[in-house]
Write a protein that holds these residues in place. Structure first.
Motif, short mmCIF file in Angstrom:
data_model
loop_
_atom_site.label_atom_id
_atom_site.label_comp_id
_atom_site.label_asym_id
_atom_site.label_seq_id
_atom_site.Cartn_x
_atom_site.Cartn_y
_atom_site.Cartn_z
N GLU A 240 -5.30 13.02 0.20
CA GLU A 240 -5.86 13.34 1.52
C GLU A 240 -7.05 12.45 1.85
OE1 GLU A 240 -5.04 15.65 -0.72
OE2 GLU A 240 -3.75 17.14 0.24
N GLU A 241 -7.92 12.20 0.85
CA GLU A 241 -9.08 11.33 1.08
C GLU A 241 -8.66 9.91 1.41
OE1 GLU A 241 -8.64 13.43 -1.31
OE2 GLU A 241 -10.42 14.69 -1.60
N TYR A 242 -7.64 9.40 0.69
CA TYR A 242 -7.16 8.05 0.96
C TYR A 242 -6.51 7.97 2.34
CZ TYR A 242 -7.92 6.46 -3.87
OH TYR A 242 -8.48 6.10 -5.06
N ALA A 243 -5.83 9.03 2.74
CA ALA A 243 -5.21 9.05 4.07
C ALA A 243 -6.27 8.85 5.14
CB ALA A 243 -4.48 10.37 4.27
N GLU A 244 -7.40 9.50 4.98
CA GLU A 244 -8.48 9.37 5.95
C GLU A 244 -9.14 7.99 5.88
OE1 GLU A 244 -12.63 11.68 7.27
OE2 GLU A 244 -11.34 12.48 5.69
N GLU A 245 -9.29 7.47 4.65
CA GLU A 245 -9.99 6.19 4.48
C GLU A 245 -9.13 5.00 4.85
OE1 GLU A 245 -12.29 3.63 0.95
OE2 GLU A 245 -11.58 5.69 0.58
N ALA B 111 0.83 -1.21 0.00
CA ALA B 111 0.00 0.00 0.00
C ALA B 111 0.86 1.25 0.00
CB ALA B 111 -0.93 -0.01 1.21
N GLU B 112 1.96 1.25 0.75
CA GLU B 112 2.81 2.43 0.84
C GLU B 112 3.72 2.60 -0.37
OE1 GLU B 112 4.79 2.27 4.62
OE2 GLU B 112 2.88 2.18 5.70
N MET B 113 3.99 1.52 -1.07
CA MET B 113 4.80 1.63 -2.29
C MET B 113 3.94 2.07 -3.47
SD MET B 113 7.70 1.53 -3.75
CE MET B 113 8.78 0.71 -2.59
N PHE B 114 2.74 1.53 -3.60
CA PHE B 114 1.89 1.82 -4.75
C PHE B 114 0.73 2.75 -4.36
CE2 PHE B 114 3.93 -2.23 -5.73
CZ PHE B 114 4.48 -1.94 -6.96
N CYS B 115 -0.34 2.17 -3.85
CA CYS B 115 -1.55 2.94 -3.49
C CYS B 115 -2.43 2.04 -2.63
CB CYS B 115 -2.29 3.36 -4.76
SG CYS B 115 -3.87 4.19 -4.47
N PRO B 116 -2.95 2.54 -1.52
CA PRO B 116 -3.77 1.67 -0.65
C PRO B 116 -5.05 1.18 -1.30
CG PRO B 116 -3.87 3.96 0.08
CD PRO B 116 -2.79 3.89 -0.96
N ALA B 117 -5.49 1.83 -2.38
CA ALA B 117 -6.69 1.35 -3.07
C ALA B 117 -6.41 0.13 -3.94
CB ALA B 117 -7.29 2.47 -3.92
N HIS B 118 -5.13 -0.16 -4.21
CA HIS B 118 -4.78 -1.35 -5.00
C HIS B 118 -5.10 -2.61 -4.20
CE1 HIS B 118 -3.06 1.22 -7.90
NE2 HIS B 118 -2.04 0.47 -8.29
N ASP B 119 -5.58 -3.63 -4.87
CA ASP B 119 -5.80 -4.94 -4.26
C ASP B 119 -4.44 -5.64 -4.14
OD1 ASP B 119 -6.34 -7.62 -3.69
OD2 ASP B 119 -8.20 -7.62 -4.84
N THR B 120 -4.04 -5.95 -2.92
CA THR B 120 -2.71 -6.54 -2.70
C THR B 120 -2.55 -7.84 -3.49
OG1 THR B 120 -2.69 -5.60 -0.48
CG2 THR B 120 -1.09 -7.33 -0.94
N ASP B 121 -3.61 -8.61 -3.61
CA ASP B 121 -3.53 -9.87 -4.36
C ASP B 121 -3.24 -9.63 -5.84
OD1 ASP B 121 -4.02 -11.36 -2.10
OD2 ASP B 121 -6.19 -11.49 -2.45
N GLU B 122 -3.60 -8.46 -6.35
CA GLU B 122 -3.34 -8.13 -7.75
C GLU B 122 -1.97 -7.50 -7.96
OE1 GLU B 122 -6.57 -5.75 -9.12
OE2 GLU B 122 -8.04 -7.38 -8.99
#
Length: 453
Positions: free
Chosen positions: A346-351, A312-323
């Motif tokens: 900012e929105e992802y930080a909160e979510e 999540a910290e390398m790419f994006c927390p919205a990415h599915d880790t399995d993918e």
């Protein structure tokens, strides 16, 4: 044959050490260990003398036997590497494993004389005659037998020879603008960056540059850097699948990871084209700029996190880790970072209570959502005395592009309450050195004289 398949752990470690040490004895030992890759033949005893295959004494010599090159057939751009590197199954570029960065001090005339320019050009053409340009453009090549290199000049050099080009921001200014210590700026006048998949190739090239050998891969060495450039620093690195796990003392690094933080990079959608980072007009049209950095990494703290947190910290927390996969291999050709990801830090930080590095730096892409920095090396530093360090070199049309991308990593650029350790990867990195350079087109690479030329 691929070096990844044939070298084995023992050979990788040996070659990494030899390249890091440098010098004639290390070159001889490296050639012996890479004999099946470079076609070397001995004119001395059939059995090596001394430990680890290193031959002792001065009566035994080795000669490389790899494809030679044709300087007149090369691109006008020094930074035209993409057609001459290996590409993976997804079309991503694979930069050669062995990396050598030479920091140079200019010792010639001010302004440079025509004779000095001819000397530098002759030296560089010797390397281009001795070795094919990377893979030689072979699209099916599995590794790089040849040599890739580029020579860039710093603001300090141009201040002495005619004025600093407008695309070049001095390293001290860059460091201030990104919130780092300007004392971390290097004081090089020039930098030569060299890459090959064969350690003996970069070592032999270095030896030829400074008159330490008389022939290189069958080509006579008639010109050298002597009297024009002296070597003030020497940095070595390696990059490639499985290398960090082999050469670093950290059991948490995935065995197949190409980089020390565990994930691959160089996805097609995170790299601009060579055209995008080429200077389009002015005295140095056809060139580019380069930022060279040496960074430290806190790997122990990075790997204290779970794989899911690191992904999540390398790419994006919205990415599915399995993918994503263990090292990012399931992403294929694309990082899959979208404009929405970039807008929504900012929105992802909160979510999600964390944000991703690739997500953040995507905010610095151009109006067409194209990245502005072309990464040329992220090699694990094999010359580091302690801890984990790596070499990073990025090419961009203007150093301002590097500044904006680096600033996008900073936590204070965002209105959120996240801890620094959850804010991409910036909190795990420490800047040790930076330098900025202008890489002229090939026709001007031999001692250019600045904006007044």
């Amino acid at each position: 044959m691929s070096p990844d398949n044939e070298r084995g752990i023992g050979r990788r470690e040996f070659v990494a050490t030899a390249v890091a040490i440098g010098g004639a004895s290390a070159l001889s030992a490296c050639q012996e260990r890479e004999r099946d890759l470079v076609g070397t033949e001995s004119d001395g005893p059939s059995e090596p003398e001394g430990a680890g295959g290193t031959r002792t004494g001065t009566d035994t010599e080795f000669e490389l036997s790899v494809p030679t090159g044709n300087p007149d057939a090369l691109s006008k751009r020094q930074h035209a590497w993409n057609y001459a590197v290996v590409h993976d199954a997804h079309g991503n570029t694979v930069i050669p494993q062995q990396q050598l960065i030479l920091g140079l001090s200019y010792e010639g005339s001010t302004p440079p004389t025509e004779a000095e320019r001819e000397q530098v050009e002759g030296t560089l053409r010797t390397l281009e005659e001795a070795f094919q340009w990377g893979t030689g453009g072979n699209p099916s090549a599995s590794f790089t037998q040849g040599l890739l290199f580029m020579l860039g000049y710093s603001a300090s050099y141009f201040e002495r020879t005619g004025g600093v080009p407008e695309q070049l921001v001095p390293a001290e200014d860059l460091l201030r603008r990104v919130g780092e210590d300007p004392d971390k700026a290097d004081d090089f006048d020039a930098v030569l960056l060299m890459n090959s998949d064969i350690g003996s190739v970069v070592m032999a090239a270095e030896a030829a540059l400074f008159g330490e050998i008389e022939t290189i891969n069958g080509v006579e060495v008639t010109d050298t850097f002597e009297g024009v450039f002296s070597k003030t620093d020497r940095r070595t690195g390696m990059v490639g699948k499985g290398i960090p796990a082999d050469v670093l003392d950290n059991d948490s690094i995935p065995e197949s990871a190409p980089l020390s933080m565990g994930f691959k990079s160089g996805y097609r959608d995170s790299q601009p084209s060579e055209d995008r980072i080429t200077i389009r007009e002015g005295p140095f049209a056809g060139g580019t700029t380069m930022a060279i950095s040496r960074l430290g990494i806190d790997l122990d703290r990075w790997y204290d996190q779970s794989h899911e947190e690191r992904a999540a910290e390398m790419f994006c927390p919205a990415h599915d880790t399995d993918e994503i996969g263990e090292i990012g291999e399931k992403l294929g050709a694309e990082s899959r970072i979208t404009e929405e990801n970039a807008r929504s830090v900012e929105e992802y930080a909160e979510e999600y209570d964390r944000v991703g590095h690739t997500q953040k730096v995507a905010r610095a892409r151009d109006d067409d959502f194209v990245p502005t920095i072309l990464r040329r090396s992220e090699g694990v530093a094999t010359d580091a005395a302690q801890g984990t360090e790596f070499n990073f070199s990025g090419l961009q049309r203007h150093v301002d592009d590097f500044v904006e991308t680096r600033k996008a990593m900073n936590t204070d650029e965002y209105d959120d309450d996240l801890a620094a350790e959850d804010h991409g990867i910036v909190d795990y990195l420490e800047t040790l050195h930076r330098e900025t350079l202008l890489v002229p087109p090939r026709s001007q690479r031999a001692l250019p004289t600045g904006i007044d030329e």
